[in-house]
Scaffold this motif. Structure first.
Motif, PDB file in Angstrom:
ATOM      1  N   GLU A 196      32.174  -8.553  -8.739  1.00  0.00           N
ATOM      2  CA  GLU A 196      30.769  -8.920  -8.899  1.00  0.00           C
ATOM      3  C   GLU A 196      30.444  -9.149 -10.375  1.00  0.00           C
ATOM      4  OE1 GLU A 196      26.357  -7.196  -7.941  1.00  0.00           O
ATOM      5  OE2 GLU A 196      28.009  -6.565  -6.669  1.00  0.00           O
ATOM      6  N   ALA A 197      30.998  -8.318 -11.254  1.00  0.00           N
ATOM      7  CA  ALA A 197      30.758  -8.472 -12.693  1.00  0.00           C
ATOM      8  C   ALA A 197      31.368  -9.771 -13.209  1.00  0.00           C
ATOM      9  CB  ALA A 197      31.330  -7.281 -13.456  1.00  0.00           C
ATOM     10  N   VAL A 198      32.547 -10.109 -12.735  1.00  0.00           N
ATOM     11  CA  VAL A 198      33.201 -11.354 -13.144  1.00  0.00           C
ATOM     12  C   VAL A 198      32.376 -12.549 -12.681  1.00  0.00           C
ATOM     13  CG1 VAL A 198      35.242 -12.814 -12.763  1.00  0.00           C
ATOM     14  CG2 VAL A 198      35.518 -10.378 -13.246  1.00  0.00           C
ATOM     15  N   ALA A 199      31.887 -12.483 -11.453  1.00  0.00           N
ATOM     16  CA  ALA A 199      31.064 -13.570 -10.913  1.00  0.00           C
ATOM     17  C   ALA A 199      29.804 -13.751 -11.746  1.00  0.00           C
ATOM     18  CB  ALA A 199      30.698 -13.276  -9.456  1.00  0.00           C
ATOM     19  N   ARG A 200      29.156 -12.666 -12.076  1.00  0.00           N
ATOM     20  CA  ARG A 200      27.929 -12.752 -12.874  1.00  0.00           C
ATOM     21  C   ARG A 200      28.204 -13.285 -14.281  1.00  0.00           C
ATOM     22  NH1 ARG A 200      23.892 -11.852  -9.996  1.00  0.00           N
ATOM     23  NH2 ARG A 200      23.823 -10.256  -8.436  1.00  0.00           N
ATOM     24  N   ALA A 201      29.290 -12.841 -14.906  1.00  0.00           N
ATOM     25  CA  ALA A 201      29.621 -13.313 -16.253  1.00  0.00           C
ATOM     26  C   ALA A 201      29.898 -14.810 -16.233  1.00  0.00           C
ATOM     27  CB  ALA A 201      30.824 -12.553 -16.799  1.00  0.00           C
ATOM     28  N   TYR A 202      30.598 -15.274 -15.205  1.00  0.00           N
ATOM     29  CA  TYR A 202      30.909 -16.690 -15.085  1.00  0.00           C
ATOM     30  C   TYR A 202      29.632 -17.515 -14.941  1.00  0.00           C
ATOM     31  CZ  TYR A 202      32.745 -21.020 -13.193  1.00  0.00           C
ATOM     32  OH  TYR A 202      33.034 -22.331 -12.974  1.00  0.00           O
ATOM     33  N   LEU A 203      28.745 -17.071 -14.066  1.00  0.00           N
ATOM     34  CA  LEU A 203      27.507 -17.809 -13.852  1.00  0.00           C
ATOM     35  C   LEU A 203      26.603 -17.777 -15.074  1.00  0.00           C
ATOM     36  CD1 LEU A 203      26.668 -16.904 -10.178  1.00  0.00           C
ATOM     37  CD2 LEU A 203      27.450 -19.088 -11.073  1.00  0.00           C
ATOM     38  N   ASP A 204      26.656 -16.694 -15.822  1.00  0.00           N
ATOM     39  CA  ASP A 204      25.829 -16.597 -17.026  1.00  0.00           C
ATOM     40  C   ASP A 204      26.207 -17.639 -18.072  1.00  0.00           C
ATOM     41  OD1 ASP A 204      24.360 -14.557 -15.955  1.00  0.00           O
ATOM     42  OD2 ASP A 204      25.436 -12.968 -17.032  1.00  0.00           O
ATOM     43  N   GLU A 243      20.589 -24.239 -13.479  1.00  0.00           N
ATOM     44  CA  GLU A 243      20.473 -25.246 -12.421  1.00  0.00           C
ATOM     45  C   GLU A 243      21.837 -25.730 -11.947  1.00  0.00           C
ATOM     46  OE1 GLU A 243      20.386 -27.321 -16.358  1.00  0.00           O
ATOM     47  OE2 GLU A 243      19.315 -25.627 -15.537  1.00  0.00           O
ATOM     48  N   MET A 244      22.840 -25.661 -12.800  1.00  0.00           N
ATOM     49  CA  MET A 244      24.194 -26.065 -12.412  1.00  0.00           C
ATOM     50  C   MET A 244      24.927 -24.941 -11.699  1.00  0.00           C
ATOM     51  SD  MET A 244      25.561 -28.225 -15.689  1.00  0.00           S
ATOM     52  CE  MET A 244      27.199 -28.287 -15.034  1.00  0.00           C
ATOM     53  N   ALA A 245      24.713 -23.720 -12.146  1.00  0.00           N
ATOM     54  CA  ALA A 245      25.460 -22.584 -11.617  1.00  0.00           C
ATOM     55  C   ALA A 245      25.244 -22.404 -10.122  1.00  0.00           C
ATOM     56  CB  ALA A 245      25.073 -21.312 -12.363  1.00  0.00           C
ATOM     57  N   ARG A 246      24.037 -22.469  -9.657  1.00  0.00           N
ATOM     58  CA  ARG A 246      23.755 -22.217  -8.245  1.00  0.00           C
ATOM     59  C   ARG A 246      24.154 -23.379  -7.342  1.00  0.00           C
ATOM     60  NH1 ARG A 246      21.806 -17.745  -6.752  1.00  0.00           N
ATOM     61  NH2 ARG A 246      21.112 -18.554  -4.765  1.00  0.00           N
ATOM     62  N   LYS A 247      24.152 -24.587  -7.856  1.00  0.00           N
ATOM     63  CA  LYS A 247      24.451 -25.762  -7.027  1.00  0.00           C
ATOM     64  C   LYS A 247      25.909 -26.200  -7.081  1.00  0.00           C
ATOM     65  CE  LYS A 247      19.778 -27.455  -7.071  1.00  0.00           C
ATOM     66  NZ  LYS A 247      18.893 -28.564  -7.252  1.00  0.00           N
ATOM     67  N   GLN A 254      28.406 -23.709  -1.947  1.00  0.00           N
ATOM     68  CA  GLN A 254      27.594 -23.674  -3.153  1.00  0.00           C
ATOM     69  C   GLN A 254      27.729 -22.291  -3.775  1.00  0.00           C
ATOM     70  OE1 GLN A 254      23.536 -24.807  -2.397  1.00  0.00           O
ATOM     71  NE2 GLN A 254      24.018 -26.937  -2.831  1.00  0.00           N
ATOM     72  N   GLN A 255      27.950 -22.294  -5.083  1.00  0.00           N
ATOM     73  CA  GLN A 255      28.201 -21.052  -5.774  1.00  0.00           C
ATOM     74  C   GLN A 255      27.007 -20.093  -5.687  1.00  0.00           C
ATOM     75  OE1 GLN A 255      30.373 -21.768  -9.225  1.00  0.00           O
ATOM     76  NE2 GLN A 255      31.243 -19.759  -9.120  1.00  0.00           N
ATOM     77  N   GLY A 256      25.802 -20.611  -5.691  1.00  0.00           N
ATOM     78  CA  GLY A 256      24.627 -19.756  -5.544  1.00  0.00           C
ATOM     79  C   GLY A 256      24.643 -18.991  -4.232  1.00  0.00           C
ATOM     80  N   ALA A 257      25.072 -19.649  -3.163  1.00  0.00           N
ATOM     81  CA  ALA A 257      25.162 -18.985  -1.863  1.00  0.00           C
ATOM     82  C   ALA A 257      26.223 -17.890  -1.887  1.00  0.00           C
ATOM     83  CB  ALA A 257      25.482 -20.004  -0.769  1.00  0.00           C
ATOM     84  N   LEU A 258      27.302 -18.126  -2.649  1.00  0.00           N
ATOM     85  CA  LEU A 258      28.350 -17.108  -2.765  1.00  0.00           C
ATOM     86  C   LEU A 258      27.855 -15.892  -3.542  1.00  0.00           C
ATOM     87  CD1 LEU A 258      31.447 -19.378  -3.495  1.00  0.00           C
ATOM     88  CD2 LEU A 258      30.672 -18.455  -1.294  1.00  0.00           C
ATOM     89  N   VAL A 259      27.102 -16.115  -4.601  1.00  0.00           N
ATOM     90  CA  VAL A 259      26.539 -15.009  -5.373  1.00  0.00           C
ATOM     91  C   VAL A 259      25.588 -14.209  -4.494  1.00  0.00           C
ATOM     92  CG1 VAL A 259      25.055 -14.391  -7.312  1.00  0.00           C
ATOM     93  CG2 VAL A 259      26.851 -16.075  -7.616  1.00  0.00           C
ATOM     94  N   ASP A 260      24.745 -14.894  -3.728  1.00  0.00           N
ATOM     95  CA  ASP A 260      23.827 -14.206  -2.812  1.00  0.00           C
ATOM     96  C   ASP A 260      24.614 -13.387  -1.784  1.00  0.00           C
ATOM     97  OD1 ASP A 260      21.783 -15.444  -4.191  1.00  0.00           O
ATOM     98  OD2 ASP A 260      21.418 -16.952  -2.632  1.00  0.00           O
TER      99      ASP A 260
END
Length: 81
Positions: free
Chosen positions: A9-17, A22-26, A68-74
């Motif tokens: 989860e921390a790796v995922a958040r760091a990557y998205l940060d 607008e690009m990260a979630r889509k 979509q990466q946003g759906a994966l984070v959710d």
């Protein structure tokens, strides 16, 4: 089903940060990247997809699926509680 580790989860958040929000979630990723992102093997990820236990996939071509990466984070956040 195994649970994502706090590290995944921390790796995922760091990557998205590091991406513009607008690009990260889509951003759409394939099965291998989606599985790794969520801490599963590709085979298990595809089984979960067939069972409807992961976010809905986007059909990219005849047999190619993406998520979509946003759906994966959710999904990770929801599973972590």
């Amino acid at each position: 089903m195994s649970r994502p580790t706090p590290r995944s989860e921390a790796v995922a958040r760091a990557y998205l940060d590091s991406l513009p929000p607008e690009m990260a979630r889509k951003r759409v990723v394939g099965a291998a990247e989606a599985a790794a992102f969520c801490g599963f093997s590709v085979q298990h990820w595809l089984r979960l997809n067939r069972a409807g236990k992961v976010p809905k996939a986007v059909r990219l071509s005849g047999s190619k699926l993406g998520w979509q990466q946003g759906a994966l984070v959710d999904f990770i956040t929801h599973r972590a509680g």
